[in-house]
Design an enzyme around this catalytic site. Structure first.
Site, PDB file in Angstrom:
ATOM      1  N   ARG A   4      44.652  44.235  53.130  1.00 32.74           N
ATOM      2  CA  ARG A   4      44.144  44.290  54.508  1.00 32.74           C
ATOM      3  C   ARG A   4      43.776  42.895  55.019  1.00 32.74           C
ATOM      4  NH1 ARG A   4      39.709  49.219  54.250  1.00 32.74           N
ATOM      5  NH2 ARG A   4      41.164  51.006  54.260  1.00 32.74           N
ATOM      6  N   ASN A  40      48.402  22.029  39.248  1.00 33.92           N
ATOM      7  CA  ASN A  40      48.220  22.602  40.579  1.00 33.92           C
ATOM      8  C   ASN A  40      46.728  22.495  40.883  1.00 33.92           C
ATOM      9  OD1 ASN A  40      48.373  26.006  41.942  1.00 33.92           O
ATOM     10  ND2 ASN A  40      48.126  24.053  42.967  1.00 33.92           N
ATOM     11  N   GLY A  41      46.365  21.736  41.915  1.00 34.97           N
ATOM     12  CA  GLY A  41      44.959  21.665  42.276  1.00 34.97           C
ATOM     13  C   GLY A  41      44.515  20.286  42.693  1.00 34.97           C
ATOM     14  N   CYS A  78      50.291  23.515  44.759  1.00 38.82           N
ATOM     15  CA  CYS A  78      51.600  23.329  44.141  1.00 38.82           C
ATOM     16  C   CYS A  78      51.945  24.562  43.326  1.00 38.82           C
ATOM     17  CB  CYS A  78      51.593  22.096  43.233  1.00 38.82           C
ATOM     18  SG  CYS A  78      51.064  20.570  44.057  1.00 38.82           S
ATOM     19  N   THR A  82      41.746  46.332  49.810  1.00 41.63           N
ATOM     20  CA  THR A  82      40.985  45.325  50.557  1.00 41.63           C
ATOM     21  C   THR A  82      41.731  44.014  50.649  1.00 41.63           C
ATOM     22  OG1 THR A  82      39.040  46.258  49.461  1.00 41.63           O
ATOM     23  CG2 THR A  82      38.705  44.290  50.786  1.00 41.63           C
ATOM     24  N   LEU A  84      53.296  20.279  46.618  1.00 38.08           N
ATOM     25  CA  LEU A  84      52.784  20.148  47.978  1.00 38.08           C
ATOM     26  C   LEU A  84      51.976  18.860  47.980  1.00 38.08           C
ATOM     27  CD1 LEU A  84      52.371  21.412  50.836  1.00 38.08           C
ATOM     28  CD2 LEU A  84      50.235  22.354  49.955  1.00 38.08           C
TER      29      LEU A  84
END
Length: 580
Positions: free
Chosen positions: A320, A75-76, A2, A317, A51
């Protein structure tokens, strides 16, 4: 996954402020496209973009205590929420929803600010007690879930899941440190997560493969808690393959909800890449419903700007590796999947990166693993969370389970040392724990496959293509003058310069660039570990192929080979044979 935004102590609490907070919260809607919520109490605002993973129908946020005096935006996931609800202190409480996160308000009522250590999960939340207008903000132990804190000129304090929701309105801001709590009552930040390994003292617990295996299986199983379709990200490497193997074993003997009759797995790469080949082989072995997704170098390059906007970094990194994960997440969401399990964290815990071959002794190896875990929130956790949440998908990471970390980081690091003379390659303690001859978890050559960093495994020509693209857009003069244009964290390669310029376009404030770490690295090492091999100082590239003399497709001078999956396969087979 979320999006949360909280603003506490606004001087102006007019309709214009409410409208502004709603507008800023929309910047997080990709994280939570299912519903929006906003709670206003005097000069305090708690916004939420949801979400829906658990209790999709009634679990909208913000969430409340029974009398609605305690408000929380989260959130979680709280994996032990059922056990907490049934605990003696919360038995008498009544709940409005089936959300796993509602328990937070009730825990606060019973235990005040001291309940955080009771939580087993990944989370970032802000809790407001309207009785005295006090509040706390908390981030999980390792920083799996992102959170930022900022300060306004009017004295307001801001918290947001992503930097983009507060960077325009805050005078200063920073990444909220993992394992910390911010308390308005006690003033400022304090650490709530203090495991034994955090001191970096060398542990001495003997290696017990069965304990390690059992703890990891429990970490995977608890993360199958969901009310929506889910799957596993399967690159065919050791870590993701073990996650998939453990998940499918559990699903076969349980009534856990899943999407159809088979576990769905997902892999992405350039055509012919090492990960695609290995991923399919593991999927066939496990019997999953496998989705092999392809992208081209050009499609990846075209997505770079959007990736940097969502992931909020200019670290080479991370960009990528984030790009293929970002593209894969879009395809996954199009199939109706909202949650995936992923293998992040294993390399940091077990010394899995190829540069660990050069660790001089167990003390330095252990200290490096501790440094890597502490920094995960700036790298792999950030990538895994934001690349997937850009498309409304939640990534869960079993290797970063608190109980598993306690076991894995408590092992005498002598067992983690890479010892070719004893047949021990990188992450041998993990491979050995799942090397079951009677009931194999994985094919032997997959179990002992050489480490491939995600940005390499999707196809070696991906990184080479990025470098070529950057070379065309960044001149020698631009790089020469980089220290004047970017005096802080100055880019030293054209690829890094290219990413930095894009980042500055979206996030021009000095506070934003300070959220991104810097320093020399080889094959994802910390700056300290670069000292392990003098040859690395002239070959500073975060790709695993920069581990000269270790990676079977290592860079040769300034030129990297496009792909050598056959050689990788042969080495893995030889290693498996030797250990067998």
């Amino acid at each position: 996954m979320c999006g949360i935004l909280a603003v506490l102590g606004c001087v102006d609490n007019s309709q214009a402020t409410r409208s502004r907070i709603i507008k800023l919260s929309r910047r997080l809607r990709h994280r939570g496209p299912d519903w929006s919520g906003l709670h206003c109490y005097e000069d305090c605002y708690l916004a939420h973009e949801r979400l829906a993973i658990m209790d999709p129908i009634s679990g909208d946020q913000p969430l409340y205590s029974e009398d609605k005096t305690v408000v929380v935006t989260v959130n979680g996931e709280i994996y032990n929420h059922k056990a907490l609800r049934e605990s003696e202190s919360l038995k008498s409480h009544k709940y409005h929803t089936g959300s796993d996160c509602e328990v937070l308000a009730h825990l606060y009522e019973e235990h005040g600010e001291e309940f955080i250590n009771m939580l087993d999960g990944m989370f970032a939340f802000v809790l407001l007690d309207t009785k005295d207008k006090s509040y706390i903000a908390v981030r999980d132990a390792i920083g799996v879930i992102p959170l930022y804190i900022g300060w306004g000129l009017d004295g307001s304090v801001w918290f947001a899941s992503e930097m983009k929701a507060l960077s325009d309105d805050c005078e200063q801001f920073m990444a909220f440190p993992p394992g910390h709590i911010y308390s308005s009552k006690q003033g400022g930040l304090r650490r709530w997560y203090n495991p034994p390994w955090f001191s970096e003292l060398v542990p001495s617990t003997p290696y017990d493969p069965l304990v390690l295996r059992d703890t990891f299986e429990k970490a995977v199983i608890k993360r199958l808690m969901t009310d929506v379709p889910f799957g596993v990200l399967l690159s065919g490497g050791l870590d993701s393959s073990l996650v998939a193997s453990v998940a499918i074993r559990h699903l076969e003997k349980s009534d856990a909800r899943q999407w159809g009759s088979k576990l769905h797995t997902f892999c992405i790469g350039l055509k012919g890449s090492p990960d695609l080949k290995a991923g399919k082989e593991v999927a066939d072995y496990l019997g999953t419903r496998h989705h092999e997704l392809h992208f081209t170098v050009q499609e990846g390059i075209d997505a770079i700007e959007e990736v940097i906007y969502h992931v909020e970094t200019y670290d080479v990194t991370t960009i990528r590796a984030s790009t293929p994960m970002f593209l894969m997440s879009r395809k996954i969401k199009s199939l109706g999947v909202k949650m995936v399990l992923s293998g992040e964290g294993s390399d940091e815990i077990f010394g899995g990166y190829l540069y660990f071959h050069k660790a001089p002794n167990k003390k330095e190896l252990h200290e490096e693993t501790c440094r890597k875990i502490k920094a995960l929130y700036q790298y792999d956790c950030l990538r895994a969370n934001k690349s997937t949440s850009a498309w409304g998908v939640e990534a869960r990471v079993p290797f970063l389970d608190k109980a598993f970390l306690d076991v894995a980081m408590g092992i005498d690091p002598e067992w983690k040392m890479i010892r070719p003379d004893l047949g021990r390659i990188e992450k041998w303690v993990l491979r050995n724990a799942f090397d079951d001859e009677k009931n194999p978890y994985l094919p032997k050559h997959i179990l002992y496959r050489q480490k491939e960093q995600f940005s390499d495994g999707v196809g070696y020509s991906w990184i080479d293509g990025l470098k070529d693209h950057a070379n065309k857009h960044v001149s020698d003069a631009m790089l020469t003058n980089a220290n004047f244009v970017f005096p802080d964290n100055t880019p030293v390669t054209k690829e890094a310069y290219y990413y930095r310029a894009i980042f500055e376009k979206f996030f021009p404030k000095s506070a934003a660039r300070a959220t991104v770490p810097g320093g020399p690295s080889v094959a994802c090492s910390t700056a300290k570990a670069v000292e392990w091999d003098a040859a690395w100082k002239g070959n500073l590239d975060p790709s695993g192929r920069a581990a000269l003399g270790v990676h079977v497709a290592a860079y040769e001078g300034d030129k990297a080979e496009d792909t050598r999956p056959e050689k990788v396969q042969k080495l893995a087979e030889k290693t498996a044979e030797a250990i067998a």
